[in-house]
Design an enzyme around this catalytic site. Structure first.
Site, short mmCIF file in Angstrom:
data_model
loop_
_atom_site.label_atom_id
_atom_site.label_comp_id
_atom_site.label_asym_id
_atom_site.label_seq_id
_atom_site.Cartn_x
_atom_site.Cartn_y
_atom_site.Cartn_z
N ARG A 154 25.67 -2.66 23.92
CA ARG A 154 25.28 -3.35 25.12
C ARG A 154 27.00 -3.54 25.72
O ARG A 154 27.16 -4.75 25.47
CB ARG A 154 24.59 -4.59 25.00
CG ARG A 154 23.37 -4.26 24.26
CD ARG A 154 22.47 -5.39 24.20
NE ARG A 154 21.05 -5.04 23.68
CZ ARG A 154 20.25 -6.04 23.53
NH1 ARG A 154 20.62 -7.17 23.43
NH2 ARG A 154 19.04 -5.68 22.89
N ARG A 178 37.88 -7.14 22.44
CA ARG A 178 38.67 -7.76 23.62
C ARG A 178 39.25 -9.14 23.09
O ARG A 178 40.62 -9.41 23.24
CB ARG A 178 37.97 -8.12 24.74
CG ARG A 178 37.49 -7.11 25.56
CD ARG A 178 36.51 -7.10 26.65
NE ARG A 178 36.95 -8.27 27.70
CZ ARG A 178 36.14 -8.82 28.42
NH1 ARG A 178 34.86 -8.57 28.42
NH2 ARG A 178 36.67 -9.72 29.11
N TYR A 210 35.66 1.98 19.35
CA TYR A 210 36.13 1.57 20.54
C TYR A 210 37.68 2.02 20.88
O TYR A 210 38.32 1.82 19.92
CB TYR A 210 35.97 0.01 20.82
CG TYR A 210 34.57 -0.55 21.35
CD1 TYR A 210 34.15 -0.43 22.74
CD2 TYR A 210 33.62 -0.44 20.03
CE1 TYR A 210 32.80 -0.95 22.91
CE2 TYR A 210 32.29 -0.89 20.48
CZ TYR A 210 31.98 -1.18 21.65
OH TYR A 210 30.64 -1.61 22.18
N ASP A 266 29.94 -4.86 27.89
CA ASP A 266 29.95 -5.99 28.84
C ASP A 266 30.46 -5.40 30.41
O ASP A 266 30.67 -4.33 30.52
CB ASP A 266 31.45 -6.88 28.56
CG ASP A 266 30.80 -7.75 27.45
OD1 ASP A 266 29.70 -7.96 27.02
OD2 ASP A 266 31.97 -8.18 26.72
#
Length: 247
Positions: free
Chosen positions: A50, A197, A110, A52
């Site tokens: 999911r 992040r 990622y 952002d």
């Protein structure tokens, strides 16, 4: 009902994240609207991650069940109905009905991109974080190794995180410089909300020289969200790949 696994690429800039939200433009919403046009009725599209608001993907995976089997036509039909959204279905394969894009996944990968230069961004606008001050990529990589392994990541857990536990296992967190481009590559079976992040933002503080390398371990062990560095913006984050068991 035949189940299809989709490999999806998207620019997350125009969207309020992956998850369907009433009245807002989301990636899941756009995909479900396209699938409904393809299949003649409502279709639920379930994603592996999911992402952002503003986060991109080059290898998101999703699954959906269709009423009508359309071998070899699903990807092209989805892309036709997705236009002009910056979303592309790269591949669509029939899979067994027990395949689940989220729960069958065993690893997620990622990549975060920083452009380390004083000049403003042109081609990478919206696709990277520009940091004008010189960053020490070697020190950031050294500090990042404190995060590899199984830890309580409370320090890097967003206040809106709904995960049952802050304990996660990072299998990789590498930092490498390619001229003025710095890439953070992060892999784990799963992540807590905004973990990548938060990690990148803290590592950039080390790269700027505001904290020593050992600070990374200190804030991790503190298990205190207030010790986290600034959260990196969404622009530079890409969901690059999702792994599933062989066969």
């Amino acid at each position: 009902m035949p189940r299809y696994r989709l490999l999806i690429e998207y620019n997350g800039g125009p969207y309020q994240g992956w998850m369907r939200l009433p009245g807002l433009q989301t990636v899941q919403g756009a995909l479900e609207a396209a699938a409904a046009q393809l299949d003649g009725g409502p279709v639920e599209v379930t994603g592996a991650g999911r992402t952002d608001a503003g986060v991109h993907a080059t290898g998101q995976v999703a699954h959906m069940d269709l009423r009508v089997d359309r071998p070899n036509k699903v990807a092209d039909a989805m892309n036709y109905h997705l236009r002009p959204h910056p979303i592309a279905v790269l591949k669509a394969d029939r899979v067994e009905e027990d395949f689940h894009a989220r729960f069958s996944a065993i690893a997620r990968h990622y990549r975060y991109i920083v452009i380390n230069r004083r000049a403003h961004l042109t081609h990478d606008q919206g696709l990277a974080w520009r940091v004008p001050s010189r960053l020490d990529a070697d020190k950031m990589h050294e500090a990042a190794q404190s995060f590899v392994g199984t830890h309580d990541f409370t320090t890097f857990r967003d206040s809106e995180c709904q995960a049952l536990s802050p304990v996660k296992t990072l299998t990789r967190l590498d930092v490498a410089r390619y001229n003025d481009r710095i890439e953070f590559t992060c892999s784990a079976p799963s992540f807590i909300h905004r973990q990548v992040r938060s990690l990148v933002g803290s590592l950039v503080e080390v790269g700027r020289g505001r904290h020593p390398v050992k600070w990374a371990r200190e804030i991790l062990e503190a298990a205190d969200r207030t010790r986290c560095g600034p959260v990196a913006p969404s622009d530079g984050l890409f969901l690059e790949r999702v792994d599933y068991p062989a066969g």
